[in-house]
Design an enzyme around this catalytic site. Structure first.
Site, short mmCIF file in Angstrom:
data_model
loop_
_atom_site.label_atom_id
_atom_site.label_comp_id
_atom_site.label_asym_id
_atom_site.label_seq_id
_atom_site.Cartn_x
_atom_site.Cartn_y
_atom_site.Cartn_z
N GLU A 95 0.84 -1.19 0.00
CA GLU A 95 0.00 0.00 0.00
C GLU A 95 0.88 1.25 0.00
O GLU A 95 1.91 1.31 0.67
CB GLU A 95 -0.94 0.00 1.20
CG GLU A 95 -1.99 -1.10 1.11
CD GLU A 95 -3.11 -0.97 2.13
OE1 GLU A 95 -4.27 -1.18 1.74
OE2 GLU A 95 -2.82 -0.64 3.29
N CYS A 108 3.39 8.57 1.04
CA CYS A 108 3.81 7.65 2.10
C CYS A 108 4.16 6.33 1.43
O CYS A 108 3.31 5.67 0.83
CB CYS A 108 2.70 7.47 3.13
SG CYS A 108 3.15 6.36 4.49
N CYS A 115 5.99 -6.60 7.79
CA CYS A 115 7.03 -6.06 8.68
C CYS A 115 7.36 -7.10 9.74
O CYS A 115 6.47 -7.78 10.26
CB CYS A 115 6.56 -4.77 9.35
SG CYS A 115 7.81 -3.96 10.36
N CYS A 119 5.23 -4.48 16.10
CA CYS A 119 4.61 -3.51 17.01
C CYS A 119 3.13 -3.86 17.20
O CYS A 119 2.41 -4.06 16.22
CB CYS A 119 4.75 -2.10 16.46
SG CYS A 119 6.47 -1.59 16.26
N CYS A 122 0.19 -1.94 15.38
CA CYS A 122 0.39 -1.63 13.97
C CYS A 122 -0.14 -2.76 13.10
O CYS A 122 0.23 -3.93 13.27
CB CYS A 122 1.88 -1.41 13.69
SG CYS A 122 2.27 -1.17 11.93
N CYS A 351 -1.49 6.37 10.09
CA CYS A 351 -0.30 5.77 10.69
C CYS A 351 -0.65 4.45 11.38
O CYS A 351 -1.58 4.41 12.21
CB CYS A 351 0.31 6.73 11.72
SG CYS A 351 1.09 8.17 11.00
#
Length: 359
Positions: A95, A108, A115, A119, A122, A351
């Site tokens: 994305e 962005c 990932c 986290c 996230c 975010c």
């Protein structure tokens, strides 16, 4: 894309020149080819009419223009945010987000499929890690947004339209940890900063890391011209490790030592990102702990109210608590801070919200 052929977006201008010379062509052709790639956004060799036919024929055999097809395009009700789901050559998806602000447009950009940092709040961390992106796959995202903006610029203008800027800002805050994919990210930034192409200035590039200490130290030594943002989220080791599992590998004291070294070596400030989670890290005591932790550093704190994700039950800090947190940082510690504008939340473009579902 054919994996056996070179993705031209992977190459710096000097590397591209070397390829042309290796194939027996004059280096002068690189000027036209580079312009087609990064100023005219050509998506095929047939569109590169100013190149000699023999150059185009060789390129068609040896290379490819690594344009990323759009699987889905979504506009936010805020009127300023558009999210692209882009398809990679192996079928994986990433994305990329276009965000409009008064006087500027920001892309962005993602650096990985998924990932590995994990986290807890996230969405990308919740989906896990699939692979690194290549330099060309990172570059292609910026080219995609720049091409979209050019299309908009050709449409009739409307009063107050702020979407008609060329792409001047990128933030490596999309899917993935940029410093986990260091070499590819830096190669991509070298390409994007080339003054004969997209010509993105260093001060308009922000790289966000969750705290990969070796990458921060390497950045310090290389003194690359970009803004560094460190996702902090907690001011004690125990609290940080609960939110950011990678803190177990690189503890808070090591991270802060690396940040101090970075500031001393580069003479640059660091942006520290703090996701405000109600009841977790948003009290006045937390604000004072941040102030003490960052004392003496040239720093700014970006406060980001938590955005919702399916895998985390926390709630965003309320507006008054966020303002109180910010006031403490400014009044008691003279520490600059901002509360991040929330954009694209309804389309999961904010975010911590970027993620792709498995087919």
């Amino acid at each position: 894309m054919n994996a056996a052929r070179i993705n031209l977006y992977d190459l710096t201008r000097e590397e591209l020149r070397g390829r042309l010379v290796q194939w027996g062509f004059k280096p002068v052709h690189v000027r036209h080819l580079w312009r087609y790639l990064y100023l005219e956004f050509a998506d095929s060799f047939e569109a590169m009419s100013k190149l000699p036919a023999k150059v185009r024929a060789r390129l068609a055999v040896e290379a490819q223009v690594g344009v990323l097809p759009t699987a889905l395009e979504t506009d936010s009700s805020d009127g300023f945010t558009r999210k692209y789901l882009l398809t990679l050559a192996d079928g994986e998806k990433i994305e990329t987000v276009l965000m409009r602000f008064t006087g500027r447009v920001t892309a962005c950009i993602s650096s990985q499929v998924g990932c590995a940092m994990g986290c807890v709040f996230c969405a990308t961390g919740q989906m896990g890690y699939a692979r690194h992106l290549t330099p060309g796959e990172i570059v292609a995202q910026a080219v995609h947004v720049a091409r979209e903006l050019r299309t908009v610029n050709r449409e009739p203008r409307t009063s107050g339209d702020v979407s008609r800027s060329r792409l001047r800002n990128i933030v490596l805050m999309g899917m993935g940890e940029p410093l986990h994919n260091y070499d590819a990210v830096m190669q991509a930034l070298d390409i994007l900063r080339d003054p004969n192409g997209l010509s993105l200035a260093g001060p308009r590039i922000t790289l966000s890391t969750v705290g990969v200490v070796p990458g921060i130290l390497r950045l310090a030594e290389e003194k690359r011209p970009l803004h560094l943002a460190v996702s902090l989220h907690a001011a004690t080791q125990a609290e940080r490790a609960a939110l950011v599992p990678v803190a177990k590998k690189w503890p808070l004291d090591e991270l802060m030592a690396a940040c101090r070294h970075y500031c001393e070596k580069t003479q640059r400030r660091i942006f520290f990102e703090w996701t405000l989670i109600e009841g977790k890290n948003d009290s006045p005591d937390h604000a004072r702990a941040v102030g003490r932790l960052l004392h003496g550093l040239p720093a700014q704190v970006n406060l980001i109210p938590l955005n919702p994700t399916a895998g985390y039950a926390g709630a965003p800090t309320r507006s008054e608590a966020a303002k109180q947190f910010q006031k403490i940082l400014i009044d008691e510690f003279a520490l600059p801070s901002t509360v991040r504008q929330r954009r694209g939340i309804d389309i999961a473009a904010g975010c911590g919200q970027l993620a792709t579902a498995a087919d």
